[in-house]
Design an enzyme around this catalytic site. Structure first.
Site, PDB file in Angstrom:
ATOM      1  N   HIS A 132       0.870  -1.188   0.000  1.00 46.73           N
ATOM      2  CA  HIS A 132       0.000   0.000   0.000  1.00 46.73           C
ATOM      3  C   HIS A 132       0.907   1.239   0.000  1.00 46.73           C
ATOM      4  CE1 HIS A 132      -2.721   2.969   1.928  1.00 46.73           C
ATOM      5  NE2 HIS A 132      -3.722   2.186   1.586  1.00 46.73           N
ATOM      6  N   ASP A 209       3.427  -3.957   7.721  1.00 49.32           N
ATOM      7  CA  ASP A 209       2.189  -3.192   7.629  1.00 49.32           C
ATOM      8  C   ASP A 209       1.045  -4.172   7.898  1.00 49.32           C
ATOM      9  OD1 ASP A 209      -0.127  -1.971   6.873  1.00 49.32           O
ATOM     10  OD2 ASP A 209       0.535  -1.390   4.863  1.00 49.32           O
ATOM     11  N   GLN A 212      -4.294  -4.573   7.251  1.00 50.11           N
ATOM     12  CA  GLN A 212      -5.362  -5.504   6.867  1.00 50.11           C
ATOM     13  C   GLN A 212      -5.323  -6.786   7.693  1.00 50.11           C
ATOM     14  OE1 GLN A 212      -7.845  -4.821   4.896  1.00 50.11           O
ATOM     15  NE2 GLN A 212      -7.094  -2.942   3.961  1.00 50.11           N
ATOM     16  N   LYS A 235      -9.996  -0.306  10.864  1.00 46.86           N
ATOM     17  CA  LYS A 235     -10.199  -1.505  10.034  1.00 46.86           C
ATOM     18  C   LYS A 235     -10.439  -2.736  10.900  1.00 46.86           C
ATOM     19  CE  LYS A 235      -7.104   0.119   6.368  1.00 46.86           C
ATOM     20  NZ  LYS A 235      -7.966   0.706   5.345  1.00 46.86           N
ATOM     21  N   CYS A 375      -4.754   2.601  -3.482  1.00 51.54           N
ATOM     22  CA  CYS A 375      -3.472   3.100  -2.934  1.00 51.54           C
ATOM     23  C   CYS A 375      -2.372   2.064  -3.126  1.00 51.54           C
ATOM     24  CB  CYS A 375      -3.586   3.461  -1.451  1.00 51.54           C
ATOM     25  SG  CYS A 375      -4.793   4.718  -1.121  1.00 51.54           S
TER      26      CYS A 375
HETATM   27  C1  LIG Z   1      -2.417  -2.559   3.528  1.00 51.88           C
HETATM   28  C2  LIG Z   1      -2.743  -1.196   4.061  1.00 51.88           C
HETATM   29  N1  LIG Z   1      -1.782  -0.479   4.644  1.00 51.88           N
HETATM   30  C3  LIG Z   1      -2.010   0.727   5.165  1.00 51.88           C
HETATM   31  C4  LIG Z   1      -3.254   1.306   5.089  1.00 51.88           C
HETATM   32  C5  LIG Z   1      -3.446   2.664   5.673  1.00 51.88           C
HETATM   33  O1  LIG Z   1      -4.321   2.629   6.750  1.00 51.88           O
HETATM   34  P1  LIG Z   1      -4.694   4.026   7.431  1.00 51.88           P
HETATM   35  O2  LIG Z   1      -5.321   4.853   6.331  1.00 51.88           O
HETATM   36  O3  LIG Z   1      -5.682   3.688   8.504  1.00 51.88           O
HETATM   37  O4  LIG Z   1      -3.441   4.605   7.912  1.00 51.88           O
HETATM   38  C6  LIG Z   1      -4.285   0.627   4.465  1.00 51.88           C
HETATM   39  C7  LIG Z   1      -5.612   1.255   4.307  1.00 51.88           C
HETATM   40  O5  LIG Z   1      -6.295   1.076   3.335  1.00 51.88           O
HETATM   41  C8  LIG Z   1      -4.034  -0.663   3.942  1.00 51.88           C
HETATM   42  O6  LIG Z   1      -4.983  -1.365   3.337  1.00 51.88           O
END
Ligand SMILES: Cc1ncc(COP(=O)(O)O)c(C=O)c1O
Length: 419
Positions: A132, A209, A212, A235, A375
């Site tokens: 992401h 990260d 998810q 999430k 993203c």
């Molecule tokens: C794999 C992954 N990493 C990071 C994020 C970022 O999360 P946040 O917007 O809550 O910081 C997301 C959000 O869609 C995601 O799906």
């Protein structure tokens, strides 16, 4: 831990009982019952969590760590109690559990604090093709600043990380490996414990990260071997505005603060400032107090359900999604086949119809999905698409909702003269 469906226990409550805990699931959209399949963007919240926020605002609201009056002491006890709950959920120490705004901020904290003090000209950072933007952009920025280089570990044709290619990149001696636990596009569950071993054997640290993975998998930091791990409460069926960075204590102890201001200092003199101990060193300014308290309630709720059981439920749901979607003519699925390394996140392309049009027609059916690049533009490029439609399930989704998604897709094909 990398759970398997076969050993997982069942959920302690029925699907109907779980659904009844989410007030929003009772609403209609465009005259149809809501089928919420955009959980990868944000999950809905159980009543228990909504009520815990309400209770905090009504009865305990005050700033933390500052006052000596009763409300401030109560708020502080709730906030620090929330940290303890989250730390236990992660198998971590409270000093290793930093409250931030979201997963994005958690990763930026590592990039700017650890990255600026540890990366130098010529150093290498390994990212993966399925990251992401949150786990790309901060590394791109800090790499440019420090003169470091980024290497991209590829995915294979099924959307799994190519571990052989990763091993080759590790031979180049990177300082850091940055990897998603679960892909927000492909649903792939990466074998983090194995990747962490590989990274450590090569002398690199690993930043995971877990945005998810948080709502889908049991997370035990020592078992996973993560040096840094980011989650985001919204999430995970919790409030927006709160993320958590886990960092190994030895690393956090050595790192400079990321955000300067109140609460994160030991002493401020005109020409010398010293930092507060962990975790306060990384929590400058008034923290997301109510959100942390609400998140602790979420974590208790998730732990009651049991994340092994949640994972098994989603693996089964993913199987149904893949099977039903596979029957839609002209539909191209992305990501691995059904199995314990495949979460209920399914991206697809419907031939002849733009993902945004698909999503709009599904909305007319009351089915909420996401369309776009999610993203993850380097991944879109790797897949050879500009955008996909993504249906992402949660513990409360039913087979009936997936069937309605499929009906909506047949309708989209009719609307576009394809069916
Ligand atoms: C794999 C992954 N990493 C990071 C994020 C970022 O999360 P946040 O917007 O809550 O910081 C997301 C959000 O869609 C995601 O799906």
């Amino acid at each position: 831990m990398e759970p398997t469906a076969t050993t997982a226990p069942a959920l302690p409550r029925s699907l109907e009982e779980i659904r009844a805990e989410f007030p929003i699931l009772a609403r209609e959209v465009n005259g149809r019952p809501l089928a919420y399949l955009d959980n990868g963007a944000t999950a809905q919240k159980p009543l228990r969590v909504i009520e815990s926020l309400d209770r905090f605002w009504r009865t305990h609201n005050a700033n933390v760590h500052r006052g000596v009056h009763t409300l401030s002491e109560e708020a502080t006890a709730l906030y620090e109690g929330a940290r303890q709950t989250v730390a236990a959920h992660l198998g971590a120490d409270r000093r290793e559990t930093i409250f931030v705004r979201n997963a994005t901020e958690a990763i930026n904290l590592v990039a700017y604090s650890w990255g600026r003090s540890n990366l130098a000209e010529g150093d290498r950072i390994v990212l993966t093709e399925m990251e992401h933007h949150s786990n790309i952009v901060p590394w791109y920025q800090v790499a440019r600043e420090r003169g470091a280089a980024l290497d991209w570990a590829p995915i294979d044709a099924e959307g799994r990380l190519d571990l052989t290619a990763l091993a080759e990149l590790l031979e180049r001696g990177p300082k850091l490996v940055c990897v998603a636990h679960v892909s927000n596009v492909l649903g792939t569950v990466n074998p983090i414990a194995e990747i962490a071993r590989m990274a450590h054997d090569a002398g690199a640290l690993i930043v995971v990260d877990g945005a998810q993975a948080g709502p889908k998998l049991p997370l035990d930091m020592p078992e996973l071997g993560a040096d840094f791990y980011a989650i985001t409460a919204h999430k995970m069926y919790g409030p927006t505005g709160l993320g958590v960075l886990f960092g190994r204590r030895e690393l956090l102890d050595e790192m400079p603060p990321f955000i300067g201001g109140g609460s994160m200092i030991r002493k401020v003199e005109r020409d010398l400032i010293t930092w507060a101990a962990l975790p306060a060193k990384f929590e400058g300014g008034t923290p997301p107090i109510a959100e942390a308290v609400g998140f602790a309630e979420t974590v208790r709720w998730l732990d009651e359900l049991g994340l092994d059981a949640v994972h098994a439920t989603e693996v089964e749901l993913a199987g149904h999604m893949l099977e039903r979607l596979g029957d839609v003519p002209g539909l191209r699925l992305f990501g691995p086949p059904a199995g314990s390394d495949r979460g209920a996140i399914v991206s697809f392309e419907l031939e002849g119809i733009h993902a945004h049009d698909v999503s709009e027609i599904l909305d007319r059916h009351g089915v909420a999905v996401r369309a776009g690049h999610h993203c993850a533009q380097p991944l879109m490029e790797r897949l050879g698409v500009a955008a996909t439609t993504r249906a992402s399930g949660a513990v409360y989704n039913t087979h009936g909702e997936i069937d309605r998604l499929v009906e909506g897709l047949h309708d989209a094909r009719r609307v576009f003269g394809l069916g």
